[in-house]
Write a protein that holds these residues in place. Structure first.
Motif, PDB file in Angstrom:
ATOM      1  N   SER A 193       0.809  -1.223   0.000  1.00  0.00           N
ATOM      2  CA  SER A 193       0.000   0.000   0.000  1.00  0.00           C
ATOM      3  C   SER A 193       0.839   1.268   0.000  1.00  0.00           C
ATOM      4  O   SER A 193       0.293   2.361   0.168  1.00  0.00           O
ATOM      5  CB  SER A 193      -0.926   0.016   1.212  1.00  0.00           C
ATOM      6  N   VAL A 194       2.161   1.153  -0.173  1.00  0.00           N
ATOM      7  CA  VAL A 194       3.007   2.345  -0.057  1.00  0.00           C
ATOM      8  C   VAL A 194       2.659   3.381  -1.128  1.00  0.00           C
ATOM      9  O   VAL A 194       2.739   4.598  -0.889  1.00  0.00           O
ATOM     10  CB  VAL A 194       4.500   1.967  -0.128  1.00  0.00           C
ATOM     11  N   GLY A 195       2.274   2.931  -2.319  1.00  0.00           N
ATOM     12  CA  GLY A 195       1.884   3.868  -3.358  1.00  0.00           C
ATOM     13  C   GLY A 195       0.643   4.653  -2.961  1.00  0.00           C
ATOM     14  O   GLY A 195       0.591   5.885  -3.078  1.00  0.00           O
ATOM     15  N   SER A 196      -0.383   3.940  -2.473  1.00  0.00           N
ATOM     16  CA  SER A 196      -1.609   4.609  -2.033  1.00  0.00           C
ATOM     17  C   SER A 196      -1.348   5.510  -0.837  1.00  0.00           C
ATOM     18  O   SER A 196      -1.955   6.583  -0.716  1.00  0.00           O
ATOM     19  CB  SER A 196      -2.671   3.564  -1.683  1.00  0.00           C
ATOM     20  N   MET A 197      -0.457   5.083   0.060  1.00  0.00           N
ATOM     21  CA  MET A 197      -0.123   5.910   1.222  1.00  0.00           C
ATOM     22  C   MET A 197       0.540   7.203   0.782  1.00  0.00           C
ATOM     23  O   MET A 197       0.253   8.288   1.317  1.00  0.00           O
ATOM     24  CB  MET A 197       0.804   5.128   2.160  1.00  0.00           C
ATOM     25  N   SER A 198       1.419   7.126  -0.196  1.00  0.00           N
ATOM     26  CA  SER A 198       2.067   8.340  -0.693  1.00  0.00           C
ATOM     27  C   SER A 198       1.059   9.261  -1.375  1.00  0.00           C
ATOM     28  O   SER A 198       1.114  10.484  -1.220  1.00  0.00           O
ATOM     29  CB  SER A 198       3.198   7.980  -1.656  1.00  0.00           C
ATOM     30  N   GLY A 199       0.123   8.670  -2.119  1.00  0.00           N
ATOM     31  CA  GLY A 199      -0.914   9.477  -2.762  1.00  0.00           C
ATOM     32  C   GLY A 199      -1.811  10.167  -1.753  1.00  0.00           C
ATOM     33  O   GLY A 199      -2.175  11.340  -1.915  1.00  0.00           O
ATOM     34  N   LEU A 200      -2.188   9.440  -0.692  1.00  0.00           N
ATOM     35  CA  LEU A 200      -3.015  10.027   0.356  1.00  0.00           C
ATOM     36  C   LEU A 200      -2.272  11.150   1.064  1.00  0.00           C
ATOM     37  O   LEU A 200      -2.862  12.194   1.390  1.00  0.00           O
ATOM     38  CB  LEU A 200      -3.421   8.947   1.360  1.00  0.00           C
ATOM     39  N   ALA A 201      -0.984  10.961   1.308  1.00  0.00           N
ATOM     40  CA  ALA A 201      -0.193  11.999   1.979  1.00  0.00           C
ATOM     41  C   ALA A 201      -0.150  13.274   1.149  1.00  0.00           C
ATOM     42  O   ALA A 201      -0.287  14.385   1.684  1.00  0.00           O
ATOM     43  CB  ALA A 201       1.212  11.491   2.259  1.00  0.00           C
ATOM     44  N   SER A 202       0.047  13.123  -0.165  1.00  0.00           N
ATOM     45  CA  SER A 202       0.073  14.311  -1.024  1.00  0.00           C
ATOM     46  C   SER A 202      -1.291  14.997  -1.018  1.00  0.00           C
ATOM     47  O   SER A 202      -1.383  16.236  -1.010  1.00  0.00           O
ATOM     48  CB  SER A 202       0.476  13.929  -2.448  1.00  0.00           C
ATOM     49  N   ALA A 203      -2.366  14.200  -1.007  1.00  0.00           N
ATOM     50  CA  ALA A 203      -3.712  14.781  -0.962  1.00  0.00           C
ATOM     51  C   ALA A 203      -3.950  15.511   0.359  1.00  0.00           C
ATOM     52  O   ALA A 203      -4.565  16.593   0.385  1.00  0.00           O
ATOM     53  CB  ALA A 203      -4.753  13.682  -1.157  1.00  0.00           C
TER      54      ALA A 203
END
Length: 414
Positions: free
Chosen positions: A97-107
């Motif tokens: 889930s690291v990709g989704s976690m990075s996307g959520l952080a940017s959001a």
């Protein structure tokens, strides 16, 4: 001189010989380790040389200073994510889930900072704290319920992606101010020449200081060590290589601060893994969980810390990615972010089987991944080739790791 005194002197001379193997002995020891299957970072170093040679022959712009500077800018964000992946791989676990976690952080940065008007530091800390909480949940699922990390993080991938889309709303994108410190950090800020040269001297000096301490401790314990000449030779070669690299990059824009942050994180993680009780426990749990538990290591705490660090670094990667792109969008963290982060750790030398790896794996691995991507872009080739080549390199890295593991096992039995 009595017989006893002469015997004592001979023993001390023999100990001094064993305590200083010299350069020849160090080279022989390295060859023996390679033959036994302990390849270390040799394959990725050879791979980087081959990649640079091939792309330079096809397009000389590949090694132009400014192109390499852009490559370092692009490598920093995913490199931070890969550094977190190294932690969970050392335990024989995975975080999908690291990709989704990075996307959520940017959001989160976009929503908290731009839409809600919170100070930038508060928005960044909020994104990092969210990553830590997510990692805590993964570790708890593994420790309390025995849920495989493959399943929990796959569920997290979907949940985090959904949350990212939800908070971004119908517009799906938030532009970050170009004049802000965050965007300038991710796009244009580079070190002054004097600072980059000064930092290039630090690794060699640290190697000498720590190496002298190791030599002194091993000599006191009457154990063999490479000796002062080998230590100085290694430190000298490393310093020379770094100074040459800095000089060449300074012919262009210079060393990006963002890449410098990534390297600092790698150095800190390497110190933690190699010179702290926590780091030794990480390798012990990854090598044999039950043996580590019987040795008194708190396995649950180690697992929890690894997943929290992984998700927090994934969130940091998302923040850096938003700084690089000057936006937070629905596409952030999707695509090949997961592939590149995991592939970089494995290609860099971290074993999928647990118990073997290094923080430097993230640095070397992401340079390989980003070099392939950058070179194919310069050749104006489609992204499909980049996926296929990256997949092939990942497969080769896993095969090499498996063969080396078998070689070490057979060598140990022999």
């Amino acid at each position: 001189m009595t017989h006893e005194t002469r015997s004592t002197a001979l023993d001390r001379a023999d100990a001094r010989l064993r305590n200083d193997e010299g350069i020849v002995g160090s080279v022989r020891s390295f060859i023996d380790r390679v033959r036994s299957g302990d390849l270390g970072m040799l394959p990725v170093a050879v791979g980087l040389i081959l990649i640079a040679t091939v792309f330079t022959s096809l397009n000389p712009v590949f090694v132009a200073p400014n192109n390499l500077v852009n490559l370092l800018f692009d490598a920093a964000a995913v490199g931070c994510i890969s550094l977190g992946i190294v932690c969970v791989l050392l335990l024989g676990q995975i975080d999908l889930s690291v990709g989704s976690m990075s996307g959520l952080a940017s959001a989160l940065v976009g929503v908290l900072w731009v839409n809600m008007g919170m100070p930038l530091p508060v928005a960044v800390l909020g994104a990092l704290a969210t990553g830590a909480v997510v990692g805590f949940i993964y570790g708890t699922f593994l420790n309390r319920f025995g849920m495989p990390s493959f399943v929990s993080t796959l569920a997290g991938l979907l949940a985090l992606l959904g949350f990212q889309l939800y908070i971004l709303g119908p517009t799906g994108s938030i532009n970050l101010p170009y004049s802000s410190p965050l965007v300038r950090f991710g796009q244009i800020m580079v070190m002054p020449d004097w600072l980059s040269y000064l930092l290039a001297l630090v690794p060699g000096l640290l190697m000498v200081v720590l190496g002298l301490r190791t030599i002194r401790n091993r000599a006191a314990a009457n154990l063999s060590n490479p000796g002062l000449s080998v230590l100085l030779a290694k430190a000298g070669l490393l310093t020379l290589a770094l100074l040459v690299a800095v000089f060449y990059l300074n012919q262009g824009r210079g060393i990006p601060y963002m890449f410098g942050l990534f390297v600092v994180l790698v150095v800190v993680m390497n110190y933690a893994l190699t010179r702290t009780k926590w780091g030794r426990s990480m390798f012990a749990v990854g090598g044999n969980t039950e043996a580590a538990r019987r040795a008194g290591i708190n396995v649950n705490t180690i697992r929890l810390s690894a997943f929290m660090i992984c998700s927090t670094l994934a969130a940091l990667g998302g923040v850096l990615s938003s700084a690089r792109l000057a936006s937070a969008s629905q596409q952030a963290g999707t695509g090949d972010v997961n592939l590149n982060a995991i592939a970089a750790a494995v290609i860099g030398g971290t074993s999928l089987f647990g118990g073997r790896g290094s923080a430097w794996s993230a640095l070397l691995g992401i340079l390989v991944i980003q070099s392939i991507s950058n070179g194919l872009t310069l050749l104006n080739l489609s992204s499909s080739l980049r996926y296929m080549i990256t997949g092939a390199v990942l497969a080769i890295a896993v095969i090499v790791d498996s063969l080396a593991r078998q070689s070490r096992a057979s060598h140990g039995r022999a």
